[in-house]
Motif scaffolding. Structure first.
Motif, PDB file in Angstrom:
ATOM      1  N   PRO A 195      11.656  -9.958  -0.950  1.00 51.51           N
ATOM      2  CA  PRO A 195      11.813  -9.383  -2.283  1.00 51.51           C
ATOM      3  C   PRO A 195      10.602  -9.686  -3.159  1.00 51.51           C
ATOM      4  O   PRO A 195      10.050 -10.795  -3.109  1.00 51.51           O
ATOM      5  N   VAL A 196      10.184  -8.727  -3.913  1.00 51.29           N
ATOM      6  CA  VAL A 196       9.001  -8.882  -4.744  1.00 51.29           C
ATOM      7  C   VAL A 196       9.393  -9.467  -6.089  1.00 51.29           C
ATOM      8  O   VAL A 196      10.352  -9.008  -6.704  1.00 51.29           O
ATOM      9  N   LYS A 197       8.668 -10.466  -6.481  1.00 46.25           N
ATOM     10  CA  LYS A 197       8.945 -11.082  -7.769  1.00 46.25           C
ATOM     11  C   LYS A 197       7.767 -10.830  -8.694  1.00 46.25           C
ATOM     12  O   LYS A 197       6.631 -11.150  -8.372  1.00 46.25           O
ATOM     13  N   ILE A 198       8.058 -10.236  -9.846  1.00 46.08           N
ATOM     14  CA  ILE A 198       7.010  -9.963 -10.826  1.00 46.08           C
ATOM     15  C   ILE A 198       7.132 -10.995 -11.937  1.00 46.08           C
ATOM     16  O   ILE A 198       8.123 -11.040 -12.655  1.00 46.08           O
ATOM     17  N   ASN A 199       6.108 -11.846 -12.042  1.00 42.21           N
ATOM     18  CA  ASN A 199       6.195 -12.978 -12.959  1.00 42.21           C
ATOM     19  C   ASN A 199       5.585 -12.702 -14.326  1.00 42.21           C
ATOM     20  O   ASN A 199       5.071 -13.598 -14.990  1.00 42.21           O
ATOM     21  N   THR A 200       5.597 -11.469 -14.726  1.00 41.16           N
ATOM     22  CA  THR A 200       5.049 -11.141 -16.028  1.00 41.16           C
ATOM     23  C   THR A 200       5.783  -9.937 -16.556  1.00 41.16           C
ATOM     24  O   THR A 200       6.519  -9.289 -15.827  1.00 41.16           O
ATOM     25  N   LYS A 201       5.623  -9.661 -17.803  1.00 43.32           N
ATOM     26  CA  LYS A 201       6.256  -8.472 -18.334  1.00 43.32           C
ATOM     27  C   LYS A 201       5.426  -7.882 -19.453  1.00 43.32           C
ATOM     28  O   LYS A 201       4.538  -8.540 -20.001  1.00 43.32           O
ATOM     29  N   ILE A 202       5.722  -6.644 -19.779  1.00 40.98           N
ATOM     30  CA  ILE A 202       4.997  -5.978 -20.844  1.00 40.98           C
ATOM     31  C   ILE A 202       5.916  -5.918 -22.057  1.00 40.98           C
ATOM     32  O   ILE A 202       7.056  -5.478 -21.933  1.00 40.98           O
ATOM     33  N   PRO A 203       5.430  -6.379 -23.189  1.00 39.95           N
ATOM     34  CA  PRO A 203       6.270  -6.416 -24.391  1.00 39.95           C
ATOM     35  C   PRO A 203       6.851  -5.042 -24.703  1.00 39.95           C
ATOM     36  O   PRO A 203       6.145  -4.041 -24.702  1.00 39.95           O
ATOM     37  N   GLY A 204       8.158  -5.009 -24.970  1.00 38.08           N
ATOM     38  CA  GLY A 204       8.793  -3.750 -25.344  1.00 38.08           C
ATOM     39  C   GLY A 204       9.127  -2.848 -24.192  1.00 38.08           C
ATOM     40  O   GLY A 204       9.674  -1.767 -24.374  1.00 38.08           O
ATOM     41  N   LYS A 205       8.794  -3.274 -22.979  1.00 43.14           N
ATOM     42  CA  LYS A 205       9.072  -2.446 -21.805  1.00 43.14           C
ATOM     43  C   LYS A 205       9.985  -3.204 -20.862  1.00 43.14           C
ATOM     44  O   LYS A 205       9.927  -4.425 -20.785  1.00 43.14           O
ATOM     45  N   LYS A 206      10.778  -2.458 -20.118  1.00 46.05           N
ATOM     46  CA  LYS A 206      11.548  -3.109 -19.065  1.00 46.05           C
ATOM     47  C   LYS A 206      11.252  -2.437 -17.729  1.00 46.05           C
ATOM     48  O   LYS A 206      10.876  -1.259 -17.690  1.00 46.05           O
ATOM     49  N   ILE A 207      11.422  -3.182 -16.683  1.00 51.69           N
ATOM     50  CA  ILE A 207      11.088  -2.680 -15.355  1.00 51.69           C
ATOM     51  C   ILE A 207      12.138  -1.690 -14.880  1.00 51.69           C
ATOM     52  O   ILE A 207      13.337  -1.944 -14.941  1.00 51.69           O
ATOM     53  N   LYS A 208      11.656  -0.548 -14.453  1.00 56.02           N
ATOM     54  CA  LYS A 208      12.541   0.540 -14.036  1.00 56.02           C
ATOM     55  C   LYS A 208      12.650   0.546 -12.515  1.00 56.02           C
ATOM     56  O   LYS A 208      13.706   0.796 -11.962  1.00 56.02           O
ATOM     57  N   SER A 209      11.541   0.316 -11.858  1.00 61.04           N
ATOM     58  CA  SER A 209      11.560   0.291 -10.401  1.00 61.04           C
ATOM     59  C   SER A 209      10.348  -0.453  -9.882  1.00 61.04           C
ATOM     60  O   SER A 209       9.334  -0.571 -10.563  1.00 61.04           O
ATOM     61  N   VAL A 210      10.509  -0.980  -8.688  1.00 56.97           N
ATOM     62  CA  VAL A 210       9.391  -1.624  -8.001  1.00 56.97           C
ATOM     63  C   VAL A 210       9.283  -0.966  -6.631  1.00 56.97           C
ATOM     64  O   VAL A 210      10.213  -1.035  -5.833  1.00 56.97           O
ATOM     65  N   GLU A 211       8.183  -0.292  -6.403  1.00 55.47           N
ATOM     66  CA  GLU A 211       8.018   0.460  -5.161  1.00 55.47           C
ATOM     67  C   GLU A 211       6.864  -0.102  -4.360  1.00 55.47           C
ATOM     68  O   GLU A 211       5.799  -0.352  -4.904  1.00 55.47           O
ATOM     69  N   ILE A 212       7.107  -0.270  -3.070  1.00 50.56           N
ATOM     70  CA  ILE A 212       6.029  -0.714  -2.187  1.00 50.56           C
ATOM     71  C   ILE A 212       5.722   0.390  -1.191  1.00 50.56           C
ATOM     72  O   ILE A 212       6.629   0.936  -0.564  1.00 50.56           O
ATOM     73  N   ILE A 213       4.458   0.715  -1.088  1.00 49.97           N
ATOM     74  CA  ILE A 213       4.003   1.668  -0.080  1.00 49.97           C
ATOM     75  C   ILE A 213       3.067   0.919   0.861  1.00 49.97           C
ATOM     76  O   ILE A 213       2.064   0.359   0.426  1.00 49.97           O
ATOM     77  N   VAL A 214       3.405   0.916   2.138  1.00 54.67           N
ATOM     78  CA  VAL A 214       2.557   0.279   3.141  1.00 54.67           C
ATOM     79  C   VAL A 214       1.855   1.376   3.926  1.00 54.67           C
ATOM     80  O   VAL A 214       2.480   2.089   4.709  1.00 54.67           O
ATOM     81  N   LYS A 215       0.570   1.537   3.664  1.00 55.98           N
ATOM     82  CA  LYS A 215      -0.169   2.580   4.371  1.00 55.98           C
ATOM     83  C   LYS A 215      -0.629   2.045   5.718  1.00 55.98           C
ATOM     84  O   LYS A 215      -1.143   0.930   5.806  1.00 55.98           O
ATOM     85  N   VAL A 216      -0.427   2.838   6.742  1.00 51.13           N
ATOM     86  CA  VAL A 216      -0.817   2.415   8.081  1.00 51.13           C
ATOM     87  C   VAL A 216      -1.790   3.418   8.683  1.00 51.13           C
ATOM     88  O   VAL A 216      -1.862   4.569   8.255  1.00 51.13           O
ATOM     89  N   GLU A 217      -2.517   2.954   9.653  1.00 48.45           N
ATOM     90  CA  GLU A 217      -3.425   3.844  10.373  1.00 48.45           C
ATOM     91  C   GLU A 217      -3.394   3.468  11.851  1.00 48.45           C
ATOM     92  O   GLU A 217      -2.862   2.422  12.223  1.00 48.45           O
ATOM     93  N   ASP A 218      -3.953   4.331  12.683  1.00 44.08           N
ATOM     94  CA  ASP A 218      -3.962   4.067  14.120  1.00 44.08           C
ATOM     95  C   ASP A 218      -4.678   2.754  14.413  1.00 44.08           C
ATOM     96  O   ASP A 218      -5.723   2.459  13.848  1.00 44.08           O
ATOM     97  N   ASP A 219      -4.094   1.990  15.309  1.00 48.80           N
ATOM     98  CA  ASP A 219      -4.676   0.711  15.680  1.00 48.80           C
ATOM     99  C   ASP A 219      -5.501   0.883  16.948  1.00 48.80           C
ATOM    100  O   ASP A 219      -4.973   0.913  18.052  1.00 48.80           O
ATOM    101  N   ASN A 220      -6.815   0.995  16.773  1.00 48.07           N
ATOM    102  CA  ASN A 220      -7.700   1.224  17.928  1.00 48.07           C
ATOM    103  C   ASN A 220      -8.433  -0.040  18.328  1.00 48.07           C
ATOM    104  O   ASN A 220      -9.602  -0.009  18.678  1.00 48.07           O
ATOM    105  N   THR A 221      -7.730  -1.139  18.234  1.00 53.91           N
ATOM    106  CA  THR A 221      -8.380  -2.405  18.548  1.00 53.91           C
ATOM    107  C   THR A 221      -8.550  -2.564  20.054  1.00 53.91           C
ATOM    108  O   THR A 221      -7.604  -2.309  20.780  1.00 53.91           O
TER     109      THR A 221
END
Lengths: 139, 139
Positions: B113-139
């Motif tokens: 789970p992602v923990k955000i240890n800061t906030k923006i005054p007057g705003k509340k968090i609506k969503s936390v989205e993680i995108i993990v971009k992957v590519e072909d592994d040609n190792t």
DNA sequence: TCAATAGTTTAGAATGGTTATAATGTAAAA
DNA sequence: TTTTACATTATAACCATTCTAAACTATTGA
């Protein structure tokens, strides 16, 4: 006529010819102590404010994409009606205020590192991006 | 003429009139045991395969946006040339394979789970989205 | 049941960010 | 220089998305 600025070498090192348009774009993008977020439109506006010689939209797109490929700028994964870029290429995440269409850097220290405990066969992880969407707090 | 399917009530409960077009779209979106990702184009194609009566592009856009607003579908934050949606509205993140333009669900258990240890005054968090971009592994 | 009305669908046009084109220009190499 | 390969430019094309306004339909209330 080439302006032999500090950017000539930077461009040449990455296989880009140091043309005066690219140097101008470099100046607008990197000639500041602060990194910043921008859309192509905002960049074009910033350029036209700082020079009399107009640079065509196509050149701005081409150059920003070249810079992106070279790692000089990063694209920020937001589905908006336009693309956002960031001159801060170090690893960090973002707040996105949808009502203001405003991007705000999320300090690396303020996010626990994300651990992905799985993988996709044949693929390797290229990047992990976190977008924290915020809205007005009317509590 | 209203098809009194299982979706009539669902639509009505959320203030949407159960028209035959919306019921058709519901059937295509939700009449399956598996959730899935889609673009508007893919959805239109899927609809036209499952019915002879053509539904206009505008209606598909309108309805998907209404469903998004109601929380029946989620938009996935990827900057691609088109928007991606997800019929799985539970909280989860995604892999994105840019070469295949393919989205893959990331199991909740596989991400700390992602923990955000800061906030923006007057705003509340609506969503936390993680995108993990992957590519072909040609190792 | 029927008419009124309020919301919906539709085709096609408009919008707007982005990309392609092809002619002109220019930096780099010889 | 002259040549050559790459860049810039204005403009057109593209394409996902949104808008429009006319035709349609579910709902409400008589």
């Amino acid at each position: 006529m080439i302006n032999n600025s500090q950017y000539t070498e930077k461009l040449r090192n990455s296989g880009l010819r140091p043309t005066k348009q690219r140097i101008k774009i470099c100046e607008v993008l990197f000639n500041t102590d602060k990194t910043f977020h921008f859309t192509i439109n905002e960049l074009v506006e910033k350029i036209s404010k700082s020079t009399n010689h107009k640079i065509s939209l196509a050149t701005v797109y081409n150059t920003v994409h070249a810079f992106k490929k070279k790692g000089y700028v990063k694209e920020i994964p937001i589905n908006s009606d336009q693309s956002y870029f960031d001159t801060n290429t170090s690893h960090h995440h973002h707040f996105y205020d949808e009502s203001q269409k405003d991007l705000i850097d999320l300090d690396e220290a303020d996010v626990e590192p994300v651990k992905i405990n799985t993988k996709i066969p044949g693929k390797k992880i290229k990047s992990v991006e976190i977008i924290v969407k915020v809205e007005d707090d009317n509590t």
